[in-house]
Design a protein around this motif. Structure first.
Motif, PDB file in Angstrom:
ATOM      1  N   GLY A 182       0.806  -1.228   0.000  1.00 17.98           N
ATOM      2  CA  GLY A 182       0.000   0.000   0.000  1.00 17.98           C
ATOM      3  C   GLY A 182       0.835   1.272   0.000  1.00 17.98           C
ATOM      4  O   GLY A 182       0.363   2.320   0.440  1.00 17.98           O
ATOM      5  N   MET A 205      -1.149   4.499   1.145  1.00 15.19           N
ATOM      6  CA  MET A 205      -2.597   4.299   1.096  1.00 15.19           C
ATOM      7  C   MET A 205      -3.135   4.035   2.506  1.00 15.19           C
ATOM      8  O   MET A 205      -2.391   3.597   3.391  1.00 15.19           O
ATOM      9  CB  MET A 205      -2.926   3.115   0.181  1.00 15.19           C
ATOM     10  CG  MET A 205      -2.393   3.265  -1.231  1.00 15.19           C
ATOM     11  SD  MET A 205      -3.012   4.747  -2.035  1.00 15.19           S
ATOM     12  CE  MET A 205      -4.724   4.294  -2.275  1.00 15.19           C
ATOM     13  N   ALA A 240      -4.891   1.664   3.612  1.00 12.62           N
ATOM     14  CA  ALA A 240      -4.854   0.263   4.047  1.00 12.62           C
ATOM     15  C   ALA A 240      -3.806  -0.519   3.277  1.00 12.62           C
ATOM     16  O   ALA A 240      -3.560  -0.255   2.092  1.00 12.62           O
ATOM     17  CB  ALA A 240      -6.217  -0.389   3.834  1.00 12.62           C
ATOM     18  N   ARG A 241      -3.208  -1.475   3.956  1.00 10.21           N
ATOM     19  CA  ARG A 241      -2.254  -2.389   3.336  1.00 10.21           C
ATOM     20  C   ARG A 241      -2.922  -3.078   2.141  1.00 10.21           C
ATOM     21  O   ARG A 241      -4.068  -3.518   2.240  1.00 10.21           O
ATOM     22  CB  ARG A 241      -1.874  -3.432   4.396  1.00 10.21           C
ATOM     23  CG  ARG A 241      -0.798  -4.383   4.005  1.00 10.21           C
ATOM     24  CD  ARG A 241      -0.658  -5.411   5.119  1.00 10.21           C
ATOM     25  NE  ARG A 241      -0.034  -6.598   4.594  1.00 10.21           N
ATOM     26  CZ  ARG A 241       1.139  -7.065   4.996  1.00 10.21           C
ATOM     27  NH1 ARG A 241       1.783  -6.474   5.951  1.00 10.21           N
ATOM     28  NH2 ARG A 241       1.655  -8.139   4.460  1.00 10.21           N
ATOM     29  N   GLN A 266      -4.053  -1.788  -0.523  1.00 12.21           N
ATOM     30  CA  GLN A 266      -4.924  -0.921  -1.326  1.00 12.21           C
ATOM     31  C   GLN A 266      -4.110  -0.228  -2.417  1.00 12.21           C
ATOM     32  O   GLN A 266      -3.007   0.254  -2.162  1.00 12.21           O
ATOM     33  CB  GLN A 266      -5.569   0.128  -0.412  1.00 12.21           C
ATOM     34  CG  GLN A 266      -6.642   0.941  -1.102  1.00 12.21           C
ATOM     35  CD  GLN A 266      -7.279   1.943  -0.133  1.00 12.21           C
ATOM     36  OE1 GLN A 266      -7.172   1.798   1.091  1.00 12.21           O
ATOM     37  NE2 GLN A 266      -7.914   2.951  -0.673  1.00 12.21           N
ATOM     38  N   ARG A 267      -4.663  -0.186  -3.624  1.00 17.49           N
ATOM     39  CA  ARG A 267      -3.972   0.471  -4.739  1.00 17.49           C
ATOM     40  C   ARG A 267      -4.675   1.761  -5.096  1.00 17.49           C
ATOM     41  O   ARG A 267      -5.886   1.877  -4.928  1.00 17.49           O
ATOM     42  CB  ARG A 267      -3.928  -0.453  -5.956  1.00 17.49           C
ATOM     43  CG  ARG A 267      -2.986  -1.629  -5.726  1.00 17.49           C
ATOM     44  CD  ARG A 267      -2.921  -2.542  -6.914  1.00 17.49           C
ATOM     45  NE  ARG A 267      -2.152  -3.730  -6.579  1.00 17.49           N
ATOM     46  CZ  ARG A 267      -0.885  -3.939  -6.947  1.00 17.49           C
ATOM     47  NH1 ARG A 267      -0.249  -3.051  -7.672  1.00 17.49           N
ATOM     48  NH2 ARG A 267      -0.263  -5.040  -6.594  1.00 17.49           N
ATOM     49  N   ASP A 268      -3.910   2.726  -5.604  1.00 20.30           N
ATOM     50  CA  ASP A 268      -4.479   3.987  -6.060  1.00 20.30           C
ATOM     51  C   ASP A 268      -4.577   3.897  -7.584  1.00 20.30           C
ATOM     52  O   ASP A 268      -3.550   3.848  -8.268  1.00 20.30           O
ATOM     53  CB  ASP A 268      -3.557   5.138  -5.635  1.00 20.30           C
ATOM     54  CG  ASP A 268      -4.118   6.492  -6.038  1.00 20.30           C
ATOM     55  OD1 ASP A 268      -4.763   6.561  -7.107  1.00 20.30           O
ATOM     56  OD2 ASP A 268      -3.900   7.464  -5.297  1.00 20.30           O
TER      57      ASP A 268
END
Ligand SMILES: Cc1cc2nc3c(=O)[nH]c(=O)nc-3n(C[C@H](O)[C@H](O)[C@H](O)COP(=O)(O)OP(=O)(O)OC[C@H]3O[C@@H](n4cnc5c(N)ncnc54)[C@H](O)[C@@H]3O)c2cc1C
Length: 338
Positions: free
Chosen positions: A183, A231, A233-234, A236-238
């Motif tokens: 993340g 991000m 949360a671990r 999580q992608r943007d």
């Protein structure tokens, strides 16, 4: 010693590949080692990395410790700053993220390249990679992306955390869920320095998960700059960052401008420097944890096998050294006395 020549292929001329080649080339085995690197030329770039713990002793064993010392980045500690640049916490070497041995990845990769090129039994091939592997009961047949074919006794994947060679060695079931994005995205690059810049790792955490850092270089004209996007949360992608990274460096730099232009502290200076940086590099922080590193005559090494946050280079050096044991087992397994 065996009369047989051990023919080894290593994919990836980063840190783990050349380090492993160095140790293997110096064993009593008669070796012929090929390092195939996807990039068309040596990737002698990268910002500060530290060498800690057992990796220091291993570098001493490689007789490179003076080279590392003389290339020390000159960083004297780590300071945390607020948006106007005021230091609110500062730590010395050893008490902070700054270790005793700080060196640019560029310099360490250069040292390893120089040391291995001089050994005689190691050759580098640039601009190529492994397309397919076929293990037989006595060797491995390799087809390269460039079209050539060859046969090796041993193949090593040392091609980084997003390794492609790894998936030619270990099957999908073994690799399932072994790459975990943490993340965080970090861009690294060099910008011009000023005489007033302190010899400190300057670290500013802005809002919305943005982080900006500056770190000294040994030379007096440049310094390392880092832009981090974390991000909530671990894992999580943007999607905006992912899309820009997929499109390439220019799109990624444009995206960085949008994210960081109002971040405070030295954001403007860092973004201006980034626009001219030729060594811009962005990576996804990832954990790679494999249930096994070997499959018969093939091995996975470095970030390709056990990427982790912050100590990747020291770990790559340590494991490259300890894998010599694997080779003893390997030869015993295949019935060859060494
Ligand atoms: C250009 C670059 C800059 C870096 N900068 C930093 C930094 O500033 N700070 C930091 O902490 N870490 C940095 N890293 C990562 C750091 O080097 C590693 O985390 C660590 O040293 C472990 O090294 P490694 O050899 O396993 O992987 P890496 O150092 O990533 O080396 C892997 C090598 O394999 C090559 N490669 C990739 N795919 C293939 C393929 N299919 N076939 C053949 N070769 C392939 C890559 O071009 C690279 O040379 C950087 C890595 C690279 C490649």
């Amino acid at each position: 010693m065996s009369a047989l020549k051990l023919k080894v292929l290593i994919a990836g001329a980063g840190i783990a590949g050349p380090c492993f080649a160095n140790w293997l080339a110096k064993t009593r085995l008669d070796t012929s080692i090929t390092i195939v690197e996807r990039s068309p030329s040596p990737r002698i770039t990268g910002q500060s990395i530290d060498i800690r713990g057992p990796a220091v002793e291993i570098i001493k064993g490689m007789k490179l410790i003076e080279g590392v010392r003389s290339r020390h980045t000159t960083e004297e500690g780590t300071a945390f700053l607020n948006s106007s640049g005021k230091v609110f916490a500062q730590f010395n070497v050893g008490d902070s993220f700054t270790a005793e041995y700080e060196i640019l990845r560029a310099d360490l990769a250069g040292l390893f390249l120089e040391a291995t090129e001089g050994l005689g039994n190691i050759q580098y091939i640039y601009g190529d990679s492994v397309k397919s592997l076929e293990q037989t009961n006595k060797d491995i047949n390799v087809t390269f992306t460039g079209g050539s074919k060859d046969t090796f006794d041993l193949v090593v994947a040392a091609d980084g955390s997003t390794s492609k060679t790894r998936s030619l060695i270990l099957d999908d079931q073994v690799l399932k869920d072994t790459y975990n994005f943490l993340g965080q995205y970090t861009a690294f690059f060099s910008i011009p320095s000023r005489p007033t810049d302190p010899k400190l790792w300057q670290w500013y955490n802005a809002s919305k998960g943005l982080g900006l850092m500056l770190r000294p270089h040994r030379n007096t004209s440049t310094m390392g700059a880092y832009l981090c996007i974390t991000m909530p949360a671990r894992g999580q992608r943007d999607p905006v960052v992912e899309d820009a990274m997929d499109k390439g460096t220019e799109d990624t730099k444009r995206m960085m401008h949008k994210y960081f232009e109002n971040a405070g502290w030295e954001a403007k200076r860092i973004l201006d420097g980034m626009d001219h940086a030729e060594d811009f590099y962005i990576s996804r922080a990832a954990q790679v944890k494999l249930p096994k590193w070997t499959n018969e005559r093939a091995l996975v090494l470095g970030d390709a096998a056990f990427a982790t946050f912050g100590v990747g280079t020291s770990l790559a050096i340590e494991i490259s050294f300890t894998q010599k044991k694997f080779y003893s087992n390997y030869f015993i397994h295949f019935g060859v006395l060494i």
